[in-house]
Design a protein around this motif. Structure first.
Motif, short mmCIF file in Angstrom:
data_model
loop_
_atom_site.label_atom_id
_atom_site.label_comp_id
_atom_site.label_asym_id
_atom_site.label_seq_id
_atom_site.Cartn_x
_atom_site.Cartn_y
_atom_site.Cartn_z
N GLU A 218 0.83 -1.21 0.00
CA GLU A 218 0.00 0.00 0.00
C GLU A 218 0.87 1.26 0.00
N VAL A 219 1.92 1.26 0.80
CA VAL A 219 2.84 2.40 0.83
C VAL A 219 3.52 2.53 -0.54
N ALA A 220 3.96 1.41 -1.10
CA ALA A 220 4.62 1.43 -2.41
C ALA A 220 3.68 1.99 -3.48
N ARG A 221 2.43 1.55 -3.48
CA ARG A 221 1.47 2.05 -4.48
C ARG A 221 1.30 3.56 -4.38
N ARG A 222 1.18 4.05 -3.15
CA ARG A 222 1.00 5.49 -2.95
C ARG A 222 2.24 6.26 -3.42
N LEU A 223 3.40 5.80 -2.99
CA LEU A 223 4.64 6.50 -3.35
C LEU A 223 4.94 6.40 -4.84
N CYS A 224 4.55 5.31 -5.46
CA CYS A 224 4.76 5.14 -6.89
C CYS A 224 4.12 6.30 -7.66
N VAL A 225 2.92 6.66 -7.25
CA VAL A 225 2.20 7.75 -7.91
C VAL A 225 2.78 9.10 -7.49
N GLU A 226 2.93 9.31 -6.18
CA GLU A 226 3.42 10.59 -5.66
C GLU A 226 4.82 10.94 -6.16
N GLU A 227 5.70 9.95 -6.20
CA GLU A 227 7.09 10.20 -6.56
C GLU A 227 7.39 9.90 -8.03
N LYS A 228 6.36 9.50 -8.77
CA LYS A 228 6.50 9.20 -10.19
C LYS A 228 7.63 8.19 -10.45
N TRP A 229 7.48 7.02 -9.82
CA TRP A 229 8.49 5.98 -9.97
C TRP A 229 8.62 5.57 -11.44
N THR A 230 9.82 5.13 -11.79
CA THR A 230 10.06 4.58 -13.12
C THR A 230 10.47 3.12 -12.97
N SER A 231 10.28 2.36 -14.03
CA SER A 231 10.53 0.92 -14.02
C SER A 231 12.02 0.61 -13.91
N THR A 232 12.33 -0.50 -13.24
CA THR A 232 13.70 -0.99 -13.17
C THR A 232 13.95 -2.06 -14.23
N ASP A 233 12.89 -2.47 -14.93
CA ASP A 233 13.02 -3.48 -15.98
C ASP A 233 13.89 -2.90 -17.10
#
Length: 138
Positions: free
Chosen positions: A26-41
């Motif tokens: 849940e924390v990861a999902r929220r931060l993914c959006v807030e911090e605009k995560w990019t893929s490591t693939d």
């Protein structure tokens, strides 16, 4: 000690429960959006990451390392309050989506009629101290 967690010296007693996995996700999902995560693939490196597509590689890069770095602990030690000996061992691929992995744990609990809050799984990504792997793996 870590923010709300504990210190568990014995790697083999760093198992996690489904509610703990869900809390991390849940924390990861929220931060993914807030911090605009990019893929490591490597095939998608630098591209925006959807919360549904978070893998363990992504989770550890964007959240796990930040959450564990100051105290140099495992991710389990950030979310647990005491030792949690495992009842189950889970082998997995870090490239699998975390949401799919959680769905598998939910299915296991449901199929075996196990209590989610007190059934503990040893999962390397959460139980190993990524900062001190040489100490955990002889």
């Amino acid at each position: 000690t870590p923010r709300s967690g504990c210190r568990v010296k014995a790697t083999e007693k760093r198992a996690v429960s489904l509610p703990q996995l869900k809390r991390i996700y849940e924390v990861a999902r929220r931060l993914c959006v807030e911090e605009k995560w990019t893929s490591t693939d490597p095939k998608r490196e630098g591209q925006p990451l959807s919360p549904d597509d978070i893998t363990l590689y992504d989770l550890m890069k964007h959240l796990g390392n930040k959450a564990t770095e100051a105290e140099k602990v495992s991710l389990m030690e950030v979310v647990a309050r005491a030792e949690q000996p495992p009842e189950w061992f889970v082998s997995h691929w870090w490239g699998e989506c975390v949401k799919d992995f959680i769905a598998c744990i939910e299915g296991h609990l449901r199929d075996r009629q196990l209590p989610a809050a007190t059934t503990y799984y040893w999962i390397c990504a959460y139980g190993n101290n990524q900062w001190e792997l040489a100490d955990a793996i002889p």
